[in-house]
Design an enzyme around this catalytic site. Structure first.
Site, PDB file in Angstrom:
ATOM      1  N   ARG A 102      32.520  -9.752 -14.167  1.00  0.00           N
ATOM      2  CA  ARG A 102      31.223  -9.698 -13.492  1.00  0.00           C
ATOM      3  C   ARG A 102      30.640 -11.070 -13.217  1.00  0.00           C
ATOM      4  O   ARG A 102      29.798 -11.241 -12.348  1.00  0.00           O
ATOM      5  CB  ARG A 102      30.213  -8.909 -14.329  1.00  0.00           C
ATOM      6  CG  ARG A 102      30.607  -7.475 -14.584  1.00  0.00           C
ATOM      7  CD  ARG A 102      29.716  -6.853 -15.637  1.00  0.00           C
ATOM      8  NE  ARG A 102      29.895  -7.590 -16.899  1.00  0.00           N
ATOM      9  CZ  ARG A 102      29.063  -7.514 -17.938  1.00  0.00           C
ATOM     10  NH1 ARG A 102      27.998  -6.754 -17.874  1.00  0.00           N
ATOM     11  NH2 ARG A 102      29.315  -8.198 -19.035  1.00  0.00           N
ATOM     12  N   ASP A 107       8.818 -27.390 -15.132  1.00  0.00           N
ATOM     13  CA  ASP A 107      10.163 -27.308 -14.559  1.00  0.00           C
ATOM     14  C   ASP A 107      10.068 -27.623 -13.070  1.00  0.00           C
ATOM     15  O   ASP A 107       9.184 -27.102 -12.377  1.00  0.00           O
ATOM     16  CB  ASP A 107      10.753 -25.900 -14.719  1.00  0.00           C
ATOM     17  CG  ASP A 107      11.233 -25.626 -16.128  1.00  0.00           C
ATOM     18  OD1 ASP A 107      11.118 -26.509 -16.989  1.00  0.00           O
ATOM     19  OD2 ASP A 107      11.723 -24.510 -16.368  1.00  0.00           O
ATOM     20  N   HIS A 144      14.338 -43.365  -9.672  1.00  0.00           N
ATOM     21  CA  HIS A 144      12.902 -43.161  -9.846  1.00  0.00           C
ATOM     22  C   HIS A 144      12.495 -43.165 -11.315  1.00  0.00           C
ATOM     23  O   HIS A 144      13.268 -42.800 -12.184  1.00  0.00           O
ATOM     24  CB  HIS A 144      12.473 -41.815  -9.251  1.00  0.00           C
ATOM     25  CG  HIS A 144      12.839 -41.663  -7.815  1.00  0.00           C
ATOM     26  ND1 HIS A 144      13.061 -40.450  -7.247  1.00  0.00           N
ATOM     27  CD2 HIS A 144      13.032 -42.570  -6.827  1.00  0.00           C
ATOM     28  CE1 HIS A 144      13.359 -40.597  -5.976  1.00  0.00           C
ATOM     29  NE2 HIS A 144      13.361 -41.886  -5.699  1.00  0.00           N
ATOM     30  N   LYS A 188      13.408 -36.237 -19.324  1.00  0.00           N
ATOM     31  CA  LYS A 188      13.906 -35.190 -18.431  1.00  0.00           C
ATOM     32  C   LYS A 188      15.156 -34.543 -19.010  1.00  0.00           C
ATOM     33  O   LYS A 188      15.991 -35.214 -19.610  1.00  0.00           O
ATOM     34  CB  LYS A 188      14.287 -35.789 -17.069  1.00  0.00           C
ATOM     35  CG  LYS A 188      13.152 -36.434 -16.332  1.00  0.00           C
ATOM     36  CD  LYS A 188      13.647 -37.092 -15.045  1.00  0.00           C
ATOM     37  CE  LYS A 188      12.495 -37.788 -14.340  1.00  0.00           C
ATOM     38  NZ  LYS A 188      12.944 -38.526 -13.161  1.00  0.00           N
ATOM     39  N   HIS A 215      15.951 -42.842 -13.071  1.00  0.00           N
ATOM     40  CA  HIS A 215      16.894 -41.749 -12.879  1.00  0.00           C
ATOM     41  C   HIS A 215      17.130 -41.513 -11.392  1.00  0.00           C
ATOM     42  O   HIS A 215      16.213 -41.632 -10.584  1.00  0.00           O
ATOM     43  CB  HIS A 215      16.337 -40.468 -13.521  1.00  0.00           C
ATOM     44  CG  HIS A 215      17.157 -39.261 -13.221  1.00  0.00           C
ATOM     45  ND1 HIS A 215      16.740 -38.288 -12.348  1.00  0.00           N
ATOM     46  CD2 HIS A 215      18.381 -38.886 -13.663  1.00  0.00           C
ATOM     47  CE1 HIS A 215      17.672 -37.349 -12.282  1.00  0.00           C
ATOM     48  NE2 HIS A 215      18.675 -37.689 -13.064  1.00  0.00           N
ATOM     49  N   TYR A 228      15.132 -29.676 -13.218  1.00  0.00           N
ATOM     50  CA  TYR A 228      14.837 -30.526 -14.360  1.00  0.00           C
ATOM     51  C   TYR A 228      13.524 -30.157 -15.017  1.00  0.00           C
ATOM     52  O   TYR A 228      12.571 -29.766 -14.371  1.00  0.00           O
ATOM     53  CB  TYR A 228      14.879 -32.005 -13.999  1.00  0.00           C
ATOM     54  CG  TYR A 228      14.076 -32.448 -12.804  1.00  0.00           C
ATOM     55  CD1 TYR A 228      12.896 -33.171 -12.953  1.00  0.00           C
ATOM     56  CD2 TYR A 228      14.513 -32.184 -11.516  1.00  0.00           C
ATOM     57  CE1 TYR A 228      12.185 -33.611 -11.867  1.00  0.00           C
ATOM     58  CE2 TYR A 228      13.812 -32.621 -10.416  1.00  0.00           C
ATOM     59  CZ  TYR A 228      12.637 -33.338 -10.598  1.00  0.00           C
ATOM     60  OH  TYR A 228      11.928 -33.760  -9.502  1.00  0.00           O
ATOM     61  N   LYS A 242      11.184 -44.693   0.494  1.00  0.00           N
ATOM     62  CA  LYS A 242      10.875 -45.081  -0.887  1.00  0.00           C
ATOM     63  C   LYS A 242      12.116 -45.611  -1.599  1.00  0.00           C
ATOM     64  O   LYS A 242      12.059 -46.590  -2.335  1.00  0.00           O
ATOM     65  CB  LYS A 242      10.290 -43.872  -1.635  1.00  0.00           C
ATOM     66  CG  LYS A 242      10.103 -44.079  -3.119  1.00  0.00           C
ATOM     67  CD  LYS A 242       9.406 -42.909  -3.790  1.00  0.00           C
ATOM     68  CE  LYS A 242      10.300 -41.731  -3.960  1.00  0.00           C
ATOM     69  NZ  LYS A 242       9.671 -40.652  -4.762  1.00  0.00           N
TER      70      LYS A 242
END
Length: 185
Positions: free
Chosen positions: A23, A47, A61, A71, A118, A131, A168
């Site tokens: 399944r 989240d 970032h 995180k 990150h 995250y 950015k």
């Protein structure tokens, strides 16, 4: 779950166990007691999810000072090349990074403590990236470390022509600009 601390103290790869049959599979992707027994106490408060197409590079970032975030990241569709850079002043691994492929097939996750930049690059046609964070988003505290910082030597697993970057991300700061006063941690 299998918890594997990386070469940079505080960064963990977490491998959830999957129970499958014809399944599909079932997996616990987060269990507070197990997480705290291995990693420690973290109060996740939110989240987040992003969806990106192949070649998108988001990062590197972070949030400065009191708005810094820990995180726990994972991919629920597709695959990404995920990177965390240690910006904790006084850390013996300051300016070093951990890089790992995260994908839906393996279910592996990466825990990144506060004080890290990150980012990730999408390797599959699309990727759904999820995250948990332990602090709210504070736009006034947001900063970006150059994704192509020469001192880091990160091979993003994509050619420059394949990369899709935001303004950015193309305007990130150098590692030399990561002073204690600027970082605030």
């Amino acid at each position: 779950m299998n918890f594997i601390e990386q070469d940079i103290k505080g960064v963990w790869v977490i491998e959830p166990q999957r129970f499958g049959d014809r399944r599909g599979y079932f997996s616990e992707v987060f269990k507070l007691a197990d997480f705290e027994a291995h990693v420690g106490h973290v109060d996740f408060i939110q989240d987040n999810e992003s969806f990106s197409r192949k070649g998108v590079l988001r990062g590197l970032h972070f949030q400065r000072g009191e708005w810094s975030q820990a995180k726990l990241v994972r991919v629920s569709q597709g695959s990404v090349f995920d990177v965390a850079v240690d910006l904790r002043r006084g850390s013996p691994t300051w300016g070093k990074h951990v890089a790992i492929v995260l994908d839906a097939d393996s279910g592996r996750q990466l825990f990144i403590p506060r004080g890290f930049a990150h980012g990730f690059a999408v390797l599959s046609d699309v990727a759904q990236f999820q995250y948990k964070v332990d602090n709210v988003y504070a736009p006034q505290s947001e900063a970006t470390l150059r994704w192509d910082e020469p001192a880091l030597g990160i091979d993003w697993c994509l050619s420059r022509d394949e990369m899709i970057l935001s303004e950015k991300d193309t305007d990130g700061l150098s590692l030399d600009e990561m002073t204690p006063d600027f970082l605030g941690f």
